[in-house]
Every structure is written in structure tokens, then in C-alpha cells.
Design a protein around this motif. Structure first.
Motif, PDB file in Angstrom:
ATOM      1  N   ASN A   1       0.977  -1.413   0.030  1.00 23.78           N
ATOM      2  CA  ASN A   1       0.269   0.026   0.207  1.00 23.78           C
ATOM      3  C   ASN A   1       0.728   1.077   0.013  1.00 23.78           C
ATOM      4  N   PRO A   2       0.745   2.448  -1.096  1.00 22.35           N
ATOM      5  CA  PRO A   2       1.411   3.478  -1.005  1.00 22.35           C
ATOM      6  C   PRO A   2       1.381   4.559   0.048  1.00 22.35           C
ATOM      7  N   MET A   3       0.472   4.165   0.664  1.00 26.51           N
ATOM      8  CA  MET A   3      -0.380   5.418   1.291  1.00 26.51           C
ATOM      9  C   MET A   3       0.383   4.911   2.648  1.00 26.51           C
ATOM     10  N   LEU A   4       0.641   3.596   3.113  1.00 24.43           N
ATOM     11  CA  LEU A   4       2.090   2.963   4.544  1.00 24.43           C
ATOM     12  C   LEU A   4       3.053   3.162   3.625  1.00 24.43           C
ATOM     13  N   THR A   5       4.020   2.923   2.259  1.00 22.04           N
ATOM     14  CA  THR A   5       5.016   2.834   2.389  1.00 22.04           C
ATOM     15  C   THR A   5       5.676   4.229   1.879  1.00 22.04           C
ATOM     16  N   SER A   6       5.270   5.099   1.139  1.00 19.39           N
ATOM     17  CA  SER A   6       5.520   5.725  -0.285  1.00 19.39           C
ATOM     18  C   SER A   6       6.134   5.060  -0.956  1.00 19.39           C
ATOM     19  N   TYR A   7       7.290   6.304  -1.191  1.00 20.23           N
ATOM     20  CA  TYR A   7       8.237   5.722  -2.362  1.00 20.23           C
ATOM     21  C   TYR A   7       9.561   6.460  -2.390  1.00 20.23           C
ATOM     22  N   PRO A   8      10.422   6.375  -2.222  1.00 20.09           N
ATOM     23  CA  PRO A   8      12.064   6.991  -2.624  1.00 20.09           C
ATOM     24  C   PRO A   8      11.720   8.304  -3.630  1.00 20.09           C
ATOM     25  N   SER A   9      11.171   9.069  -4.802  1.00 18.11           N
ATOM     26  CA  SER A   9      10.452   9.777  -5.399  1.00 18.11           C
ATOM     27  C   SER A   9       9.683  11.469  -4.345  1.00 18.11           C
ATOM     28  N   ALA A  10       8.893  10.418  -4.368  1.00 26.00           N
ATOM     29  CA  ALA A  10       7.536  10.749  -2.528  1.00 26.00           C
ATOM     30  C   ALA A  10       8.528  11.727  -1.471  1.00 26.00           C
ATOM     31  N   VAL A  11       8.886  11.170  -1.688  1.00 19.55           N
ATOM     32  CA  VAL A  11      10.277  11.313  -0.292  1.00 19.55           C
ATOM     33  C   VAL A  11      11.074  12.421  -0.428  1.00 19.55           C
ATOM     34  N   LEU A  12      11.638  12.550  -1.764  1.00 20.45           N
ATOM     35  CA  LEU A  12      12.394  13.279  -2.361  1.00 20.45           C
ATOM     36  C   LEU A  12      11.787  14.917  -2.654  1.00 20.45           C
ATOM     37  N   GLN A  13      10.347  15.287  -2.876  1.00 19.26           N
ATOM     38  CA  GLN A  13      10.362  15.645  -3.868  1.00 19.26           C
ATOM     39  C   GLN A  13       9.397  16.244  -1.936  1.00 19.26           C
ATOM     40  N   ALA A  14       8.770  15.310  -1.066  1.00 21.12           N
ATOM     41  CA  ALA A  14       8.648  16.122   0.054  1.00 21.12           C
ATOM     42  C   ALA A  14       9.972  16.677   1.039  1.00 21.12           C
ATOM     43  N   PHE A  15      10.625  16.456   0.613  1.00 18.96           N
ATOM     44  CA  PHE A  15      12.040  16.649   1.337  1.00 18.96           C
ATOM     45  C   PHE A  15      12.351  17.891   0.990  1.00 18.96           C
ATOM     46  N   LEU A  16      12.202  18.226  -0.771  1.00 17.40           N
ATOM     47  CA  LEU A  16      12.420  19.816  -1.127  1.00 17.40           C
ATOM     48  C   LEU A  16      11.234  20.658  -0.294  1.00 17.40           C
ATOM     49  N   GLN A  17      10.048  20.092  -0.243  1.00 19.87           N
ATOM     50  CA  GLN A  17       8.967  20.908  -0.379  1.00 19.87           C
ATOM     51  C   GLN A  17       8.854  21.340   1.257  1.00 19.87           C
ATOM     52  N   MET A  18       9.555  20.734   2.229  1.00 22.48           N
ATOM     53  CA  MET A  18       9.776  21.192   3.553  1.00 22.48           C
ATOM     54  C   MET A  18      11.421  22.074   3.334  1.00 22.48           C
ATOM     55  N   ILE A  19      12.250  22.060   2.523  1.00 23.61           N
ATOM     56  CA  ILE A  19      13.156  23.125   2.712  1.00 23.61           C
ATOM     57  C   ILE A  19      12.419  24.409   2.106  1.00 23.61           C
TER      58      ILE A  19
END
Length: 287
Positions: free
Chosen positions: A66-84
Motif C-alpha cells: 500500500n503506497p499510503m503506508l510506505t510512500s516511495y523514494p521519489s515522493a520522499v525526495l519531493q517532500a524533502f524539497l517541499q519542506m526545505i
């Protein structure tokens, strides 16, 4: 008839001209083999990381998980850049880093002082030993509510982090002190050294590697303690981001904070490793 000097000189010259290059070539071959081994290990480690990231990216997209439970690296990178881009990410990182460094320093200083006192006074060690064992085995997360009531939000974070790292520091250092070379201890005692002189001349210099091992252990333990404390009461920090992200089902935010925690622990470990290398170089030259 050749002279005695000529007879003795000829084999020596032959040996020195024959063996030294052969040894040099063997040593160079050994060094080259070691370098190749290091490269193979580095490539294997990099390959494992790439394989893990690929599986992590593919599995949610193919709905193996389930992607809601694990996410994926590209989404994590996007979230990281958004938080910055939001501007508060640096603040969260600095809050956690400050708490980790201060807790780490407090635990090391207090633990070293207590370990020295225990070694200096065997009677004190016999009195406190069962209490130290019990306190080390006690789950520190059980103390979080108590620390929060006693010390408030910020103080409880430091208290939990110090409590997690302190007792293992005491036990590791005291064990190292107790296992110092008995022959050296006996020698300086025979020469009339006081217990303080034995500590400063034999025990502490002989336990440099114990200090390094304790630093490595405490780096991770202090980080764990800080995150546990931030879970309870913090309004800033990477632990806060993990809790907040899980509450709003932003697993990309949670994973970004966890990945950054991994990089922080790796950076701290690398700094300690660098200190160890700097310490070992003079010892290697002396040998």
C-alpha cells in the motif's frame, strides 16, 4: 684466494639486491589487492542501496504494498524539497542536532566521571553495582511521562536522551578500566604510585579504544533518546515531524525525516571514526 671480507660481503650484497625488490613487489601486490577489495565492497554496498531504492520505488507503484503506508523514494525526495522550501525544515534539523549534541556531551562527561569514581573506590562500586544494572535494564521510555511532569517539554527531551546513554557509558568505561593490563598496574603499584597516578598513567591511556567504542555507542543512543523525547512533547524537531506526519497520513514526510535521521547518525559516526583514525596514526608511527 679470496679474502674473508670478500667471501662475507658477496652473499650479503646478493641477498640485499635480490630479496628487497622481491619483497617490495609482493608488498605492492598486497596493497593493490587490498585496494581492489575495498572497491569491491564499496560497489557492493552501493549496489545494495540502489537495489533497495528500486524495490521501494517499484513495489508501491505496482501496488505490491500500500503506497499510503510506505510512500516511495521519489515522493520522499519531493517532500524533502517541499519542506526545505517552506523554510522551517532547517529549524527542525537544528533543534534535533542541538539536543543530540548536548545530550551526548552530558552523558559522556557524567558517565566518565562516575566510571572514574567507581574505579577509584571499589567499595563504592560494590554498593552501586546492582543499582546501575537495574537502571541500565530499565526501559527508558517508561520514564518519559515522569520527566515531562518534572522538567517540562524541553527538559524531558534532554533527560530521556541522557538517561538512555548514561548508564551504558558508565558500564562500558568501568568495564574497560577494570580490565586494564594487570602487569602494568602491578608495576606502577610496586613503584609506589597512588591510585590516582595509576588512573592517569596506566588506566586512562590504556583505554582510548574503550572511549572510542563508547562514543560510537552513545552517538546512536543519544539520537534515539532525543527522538523518543520529541515524540512525547516537542513542538519542533525531526521526532515532531515524524509524529505530525503520521497523524495526517503524510508518510512521505515521515520517511523524509527518518532518512535524514539516518544521514545524521552516519555523519556523527563518521566524525568519531575520523577522530579514531587521527588517534591511531601517532600510535602506528610509534610502533
Amino acid at each position: 684466494m679470496p679474502s674473508k671480507a670478500a667471501i662475507t660481503d658477496t652473499p650479503v650484497a646478493a641477498v640485499s639486491s635480490d630479496v628487497t625488490p622481491r619483497q617490495s613487489l609482493q608488498y605492492k601486490a598486497w596493497l593493490a589487492d587490498q585496494q581492489r577489495e575495498k572497491r569491491r565492497i564499496a560497489v557492493a554496498q552501493f549496489g545494495l542501496v540502489v537495489l533497495f531504492l528500486l524495490l521501494w520505488e517499484i513495489a508501491p507503484r505496482m501496488h505490491w504494498v500500500n503506497p499510503m503506508l510506505t510512500s516511495y523514494p521519489s515522493a520522499v525526495l519531493q517532500a524533502f524539497l517541499q519542506m526545505i522550501a517552506d523554510g522551517r525544515f532547517g529549524e527542525h534539523v537544528m533543534v534535533t542536532l542541538t539536543e543530540v549534541v548536548l545530550s551526548f556531551a552530558i552523558a559522556m562527561v557524567l558517565g566518565t566521571i562516575i566510571a572514574i569514581l567507581l574505579w577509584m573506590s571499589p567499595q563504592l562500586e560494590r554498593i552501586l553495582d546492582p543499582f546501575l544494572v537495574v537502571l541500565n535494564a530499565l526501559p527508558k521510555i517508561a520514564l518519559v511521562p515522569i520527566f515531562y511532569i518534572w522538567l517540562g517539554a524541553t527538559g524531558s527531551i534532554y533527560a530521556v536522551a541522557v538517561a538512555v546513554a548514561l548508564f551504558i557509558t558508565i558500564l562500558m568505561l568501568y568495564t574497560g578500566f577494570s580490565q586494564s593490563d594487570p602487569n602494568k598496574i602491578k608495576l606502577v603499584r610496586t613503584l609506589g604510585a597512588t591510585r590516582w597516578q595509576m588512573l592517569t598513567k596506566v588506566v586512562l591511556p590504556g583505554n582510548v579504544h574503550t572511549f572510542i567504542a563508547t562514543l560510537k555507542a552513545n552517538a546512536g543512543l543519544s539520537l534515539v533518546g532525543v527522538i523518543v523525547g520529541e515524540f512525547q512533547a516537542s513542538k519542533a524537531g525531526l521526532g515532531y515531524l515524524i509524529v505530525y506526519g503520521s497523524q495526517i497520513f503524510r508518510m512521505d514526510m515521515v520517511m523524509a525525516a527518518i532518512v535524514l535521521l539516518g544521514f545524521i547518525s552516519l555523519a556523527i559516526y563518521a566524525l568519531i571514526q575520523l577522530v579514531e583514525i587521527r588517534i591511531n596514526k601517532p600510535a602506528a608511527r610509534a610502533d
